[in-house]
Design an enzyme around this catalytic site. Structure first.
Site, PDB file in Angstrom:
ATOM      1  CB  SER A  20      -0.892   0.037   1.242  1.00 15.83           C
ATOM      2  OG  SER A  20      -1.850  -0.986   1.200  1.00 15.83           O
ATOM      3  CB  ILE A  21       0.425   4.500  -1.792  1.00 19.16           C
ATOM      4  CG1 ILE A  21       0.670   3.968  -3.222  1.00 19.16           C
ATOM      5  CG2 ILE A  21       0.965   5.911  -1.639  1.00 19.16           C
ATOM      6  CD1 ILE A  21      -0.027   4.734  -4.323  1.00 19.16           C
ATOM      7  CG  ASP A  65     -17.114   1.610   5.529  1.00 23.21           C
ATOM      8  OD1 ASP A  65     -16.912   2.515   4.686  1.00 23.21           O
ATOM      9  OD2 ASP A  65     -17.813   0.611   5.291  1.00 23.21           O
ATOM     10  CB  VAL A  66     -14.285   6.812   4.439  1.00 23.79           C
ATOM     11  CG1 VAL A  66     -12.968   6.878   5.198  1.00 23.79           C
ATOM     12  CG2 VAL A  66     -14.135   6.114   3.096  1.00 23.79           C
ATOM     13  CE1 TYR A 156      -7.633   5.323 -11.580  1.00 20.48           C
ATOM     14  CE2 TYR A 156      -8.081   7.635 -12.024  1.00 20.48           C
ATOM     15  CZ  TYR A 156      -7.705   6.638 -11.153  1.00 20.48           C
ATOM     16  OH  TYR A 156      -7.384   6.953  -9.852  1.00 20.48           O
ATOM     17  CE  LYS A 163      -7.581   8.622  -6.970  1.00 21.90           C
ATOM     18  NZ  LYS A 163      -7.479   8.492  -5.497  1.00 21.90           N
ATOM     19  CB  ILE A 192       2.570   1.906  -7.151  1.00 21.91           C
ATOM     20  CG1 ILE A 192       3.462   3.139  -7.281  1.00 21.91           C
ATOM     21  CG2 ILE A 192       3.170   0.938  -6.159  1.00 21.91           C
ATOM     22  CD1 ILE A 192       4.054   3.616  -5.975  1.00 21.91           C
ATOM     23  CB  THR A 194      -1.184  -1.024  -4.508  1.00 22.32           C
ATOM     24  OG1 THR A 194      -2.210  -0.497  -5.355  1.00 22.32           O
ATOM     25  CG2 THR A 194      -0.068  -0.012  -4.361  1.00 22.32           C
ATOM     26  CG  LEU A 195      -5.128  -6.036  -3.003  1.00 18.71           C
ATOM     27  CD1 LEU A 195      -4.201  -7.180  -3.384  1.00 18.71           C
ATOM     28  CD2 LEU A 195      -5.661  -6.243  -1.598  1.00 18.71           C
TER      29      LEU A 195
HETATM   30  P1  NAD Z   1      -4.467  -0.174  -1.580  1.00 20.68           P
HETATM   31  O1  NAD Z   1      -5.491  -1.152  -2.078  1.00 20.68           O
HETATM   32  O2  NAD Z   1      -3.272  -0.711  -0.922  1.00 20.68           O
HETATM   33  O3  NAD Z   1      -5.159   0.889  -0.615  1.00 20.68           O
HETATM   34  C1  NAD Z   1      -6.492   1.335  -0.756  1.00 20.68           C
HETATM   35  C2  NAD Z   1      -7.083   1.527   0.615  1.00 20.68           C
HETATM   36  O4  NAD Z   1      -8.392   2.118   0.503  1.00 20.68           O
HETATM   37  C3  NAD Z   1      -7.250   0.196   1.392  1.00 20.68           C
HETATM   38  O5  NAD Z   1      -6.655   0.288   2.658  1.00 20.68           O
HETATM   39  C4  NAD Z   1      -8.770   0.091   1.519  1.00 20.68           C
HETATM   40  O6  NAD Z   1      -9.226  -0.539   2.700  1.00 20.68           O
HETATM   41  C5  NAD Z   1      -9.155   1.559   1.545  1.00 20.68           C
HETATM   42  N1  NAD Z   1     -10.599   1.725   1.376  1.00 20.68           N
HETATM   43  C6  NAD Z   1     -11.373   1.411   0.300  1.00 20.68           C
HETATM   44  N2  NAD Z   1     -12.679   1.646   0.599  1.00 20.68           N
HETATM   45  C7  NAD Z   1     -12.721   2.128   1.879  1.00 20.68           C
HETATM   46  C8  NAD Z   1     -13.751   2.530   2.765  1.00 20.68           C
HETATM   47  N3  NAD Z   1     -15.046   2.489   2.401  1.00 20.68           N
HETATM   48  N4  NAD Z   1     -13.425   2.957   4.011  1.00 20.68           N
HETATM   49  C9  NAD Z   1     -12.126   2.991   4.416  1.00 20.68           C
HETATM   50  N5  NAD Z   1     -11.100   2.609   3.625  1.00 20.68           N
HETATM   51  C10 NAD Z   1     -11.394   2.173   2.382  1.00 20.68           C
HETATM   52  O7  NAD Z   1      -4.075   0.667  -2.891  1.00 20.68           O
HETATM   53  P2  NAD Z   1      -3.155   1.955  -3.105  1.00 20.68           P
HETATM   54  O8  NAD Z   1      -2.741   1.884  -4.533  1.00 20.68           O
HETATM   55  O9  NAD Z   1      -2.131   2.073  -2.053  1.00 20.68           O
HETATM   56  O10 NAD Z   1      -4.216   3.142  -2.995  1.00 20.68           O
HETATM   57  C11 NAD Z   1      -4.079   4.256  -2.134  1.00 20.68           C
HETATM   58  C12 NAD Z   1      -4.440   5.550  -2.878  1.00 20.68           C
HETATM   59  O11 NAD Z   1      -3.467   5.789  -3.884  1.00 20.68           O
HETATM   60  C13 NAD Z   1      -5.784   5.526  -3.588  1.00 20.68           C
HETATM   61  O12 NAD Z   1      -6.414   6.789  -3.409  1.00 20.68           O
HETATM   62  C14 NAD Z   1      -5.410   5.355  -5.036  1.00 20.68           C
HETATM   63  O13 NAD Z   1      -6.391   5.896  -5.901  1.00 20.68           O
HETATM   64  C15 NAD Z   1      -4.133   6.160  -5.066  1.00 20.68           C
HETATM   65  N6  NAD Z   1      -3.261   5.928  -6.232  1.00 20.68           N
HETATM   66  C16 NAD Z   1      -2.826   4.675  -6.526  1.00 20.68           C
HETATM   67  C17 NAD Z   1      -1.985   4.463  -7.623  1.00 20.68           C
HETATM   68  C18 NAD Z   1      -1.491   3.095  -7.997  1.00 20.68           C
HETATM   69  O14 NAD Z   1      -1.020   2.932  -9.132  1.00 20.68           O
HETATM   70  N7  NAD Z   1      -1.539   2.118  -7.107  1.00 20.68           N
HETATM   71  C19 NAD Z   1      -1.577   5.583  -8.396  1.00 20.68           C
HETATM   72  C20 NAD Z   1      -2.045   6.855  -8.045  1.00 20.68           C
HETATM   73  C21 NAD Z   1      -2.884   7.026  -6.956  1.00 20.68           C
HETATM   74  C1  IMJ Z   2      -7.127   1.682 -12.155  1.00 15.82           C
HETATM   75  C2  IMJ Z   2      -8.016   1.374 -13.173  1.00 15.82           C
HETATM   76  C3  IMJ Z   2      -7.680   1.515 -14.518  1.00 15.82           C
HETATM   77  C4  IMJ Z   2      -6.445   2.002 -14.871  1.00 15.82           C
HETATM   78  C5  IMJ Z   2      -5.545   2.314 -13.852  1.00 15.82           C
HETATM   79  C6  IMJ Z   2      -5.870   2.167 -12.491  1.00 15.82           C
HETATM   80  N1  IMJ Z   2      -4.257   2.812 -13.893  1.00 15.82           N
HETATM   81  C7  IMJ Z   2      -3.782   2.970 -12.625  1.00 15.82           C
HETATM   82  C8  IMJ Z   2      -4.762   2.554 -11.710  1.00 15.82           C
HETATM   83  C9  IMJ Z   2      -3.536   3.084 -15.133  1.00 15.82           C
HETATM   84  C10 IMJ Z   2      -2.438   3.501 -12.288  1.00 15.82           C
HETATM   85  C11 IMJ Z   2      -4.648   2.520 -10.204  1.00 15.82           C
HETATM   86  N2  IMJ Z   2      -5.199   3.762  -9.593  1.00 15.82           N
HETATM   87  C12 IMJ Z   2      -4.528   5.005  -9.892  1.00 15.82           C
HETATM   88  C13 IMJ Z   2      -6.320   3.786  -8.763  1.00 15.82           C
HETATM   89  O1  IMJ Z   2      -6.670   4.855  -8.290  1.00 15.82           O
HETATM   90  C14 IMJ Z   2      -7.104   2.571  -8.496  1.00 15.82           C
HETATM   91  C15 IMJ Z   2      -8.301   2.627  -7.856  1.00 15.82           C
HETATM   92  C16 IMJ Z   2      -9.186   1.490  -7.682  1.00 15.82           C
HETATM   93  C17 IMJ Z   2      -8.850   0.182  -7.981  1.00 15.82           C
HETATM   94  C18 IMJ Z   2      -9.778  -0.834  -7.807  1.00 15.82           C
HETATM   95  C19 IMJ Z   2      -9.492  -2.264  -8.163  1.00 15.82           C
HETATM   96  C20 IMJ Z   2     -10.366  -3.246  -7.426  1.00 15.82           C
HETATM   97  C21 IMJ Z   2     -11.784  -2.765  -7.238  1.00 15.82           C
HETATM   98  N3  IMJ Z   2     -12.034  -1.441  -7.138  1.00 15.82           N
HETATM   99  C22 IMJ Z   2     -11.069  -0.487  -7.310  1.00 15.82           C
HETATM  100  N4  IMJ Z   2     -11.371   0.802  -7.020  1.00 15.82           N
HETATM  101  C23 IMJ Z   2     -10.455   1.771  -7.194  1.00 15.82           C
HETATM  102  O2  IMJ Z   2     -12.703  -3.604  -7.099  1.00 15.82           O
END
Ligand code: NAD
Ligand code: IMJ
Length: 256
Positions: A20-21, A65-66, A156, A163, A192, A194-195
């Site tokens: 996780s980030i 839970d937000v 996306y 966003k 990145i 992540t899950l």
């Molecule tokens: P992650 O799955 O590790 O973390 C996501 C978190 O959101 C989890 O802890 C999950 O429990 C929480 N969450 C979801 N619904 C919720 C709810 N109702 N109440 C409380 N918590 C809730 O994934 P991540 O990639 O670390 O995501 C963290 C942030 O980074 C997100 O905002 C994501 O959009 C952003 N982000 C991710 C990427 C990427 O490529 N992974 C890139 C840019 C931005």
């Molecule tokens: C997510 C979807 C499509 C393209 C994507 C992403 N790219 C990246 C992401 C190119 C980088 C990851 N990202 C930036 C996110 O914010 C992801 C949010 C997300 C991911 C899931 C997967 C599982 C699910 N619901 C989700 N909701 C938000 O069930």
């Protein structure tokens, strides 16, 4: 061990596991002397937190839970009772229905749209409001965003809309909280694994494009995100608010 954040109580929301980030940010903040407080969604995340923070002393954690106003209120009542004041907040939470990240954007249902905006954008407004009440010594709030808010990233979809709302919320919150010396910024991360990225179609191709074409010719790491978060959470960024800081190997600057 640095001291950029020593004496600061920082609330971290969104640690799911070691990828996780939010965990990357927590580790960097810990390294800089912060006193960390966590929220978790469900027992599985609580257990993960217990494992991850095993070497960090007492775990301070509360469920949230937000999507629930009651959960958010209880969380901040608890934080106030336990710590009195906080200096930093990390919001790293997003969610959309998986079918809305795969199919046509125009087919997004009313409920899917509402859910994505509720979890990924409104939650930020709600936690800013509550956090500000206990940021009585000034503070810094950060959230995580993605370039898909500004530009088309196929798939996306509704998350891009969420966003965009989140980034606008950062600016309005920054305006409203500035006079209390509370700064509000977003960190726009490159992809990145992540899950939240798992199961996304062609995610490996997205990573490959950044590696081949970004100015730094590599993908970003949790350490890259953590270090910029430390800057935003610390007094080093005392004049910075309402911003979107890109941590994406410079990819967003490319024209072709
Ligand atoms: P992650 O799955 O590790 O973390 C996501 C978190 O959101 C989890 O802890 C999950 O429990 C929480 N969450 C979801 N619904 C919720 C709810 N109702 N109440 C409380 N918590 C809730 O994934 P991540 O990639 O670390 O995501 C963290 C942030 O980074 C997100 O905002 C994501 O959009 C952003 N982000 C991710 C990427 C990427 O490529 N992974 C890139 C840019 C931005
Ligand atoms: C997510 C979807 C499509 C393209 C994507 C992403 N790219 C990246 C992401 C190119 C980088 C990851 N990202 C930036 C996110 O914010 C992801 C949010 C997300 C991911 C899931 C997967 C599982 C699910 N619901 C989700 N909701 C938000 O069930």
């Amino acid at each position: 061990m640095g001291e950029m954040l020593s004496g600061k109580n920082i609330l971290v929301m969104g640690v799911r596991n070691k990828w996780s980030i939010a965990w990357g940010i927590a580790q960097a903040a810990y390294r800089e002397g912060a006193n960390l407080i966590f929220t978790y969604l469900g027992d599985r995340e609580k257990e993960e937190l217990e494992k991850l923070t095993a070497g960090m002393g007492t775990l301070h954690a509360h469920p949230c839970d937000v999507t629930s106003d009651e959960d958010i209120e209880k969380l901040f009542d608890w934080v106030k009772a336990e710590f009195g004041v906080i200096h930093g907040l990390v919001h790293a939470i997003a969610f959309a229905k998986s079918e809305d990240l795969r199919e046509s954007f125009l087919n997004t249902s009313r409920d899917g749209f509402r859910l994505a905006l509720d979890v990924s954008a409104y939650s930020f407004v709600a936690v800013c409001r509550h956090a500000a009440e206990i940021m009585t010594e000034g503070g810094s709030i950060i959230t995580l965003t993605y370039r898909g808010s500004m530009k088309i990233v196929p798939g996306y979809n509704v998350m891009g809309v969420a966003k965009a709302a989140l980034e606008a919320s950062v600016r309005y919150a920054a305006y409203e909280l500035g006079s209390r010396n509370i700064r509000v910024n977003s960190l726009s991360s490159g992809p990145i694994k992540t899950l939240s990225a798992k199961g996304i179609k062609n995610f490996n191709d997205v990573l490959k494009v950044v590696e081949e074409r970004s100015p730094l010719r590599r993908n970003v790491t949790l350490e890259d995100l953590g270090n910029t978060a430390v800057y935003l959470l610390s007094d080093l960024s005392s004049g910075v608010t309402g911003e979107i800081i890109y941590v994406d190997s410079g990819y967003n600057n490319m024209g072709l």
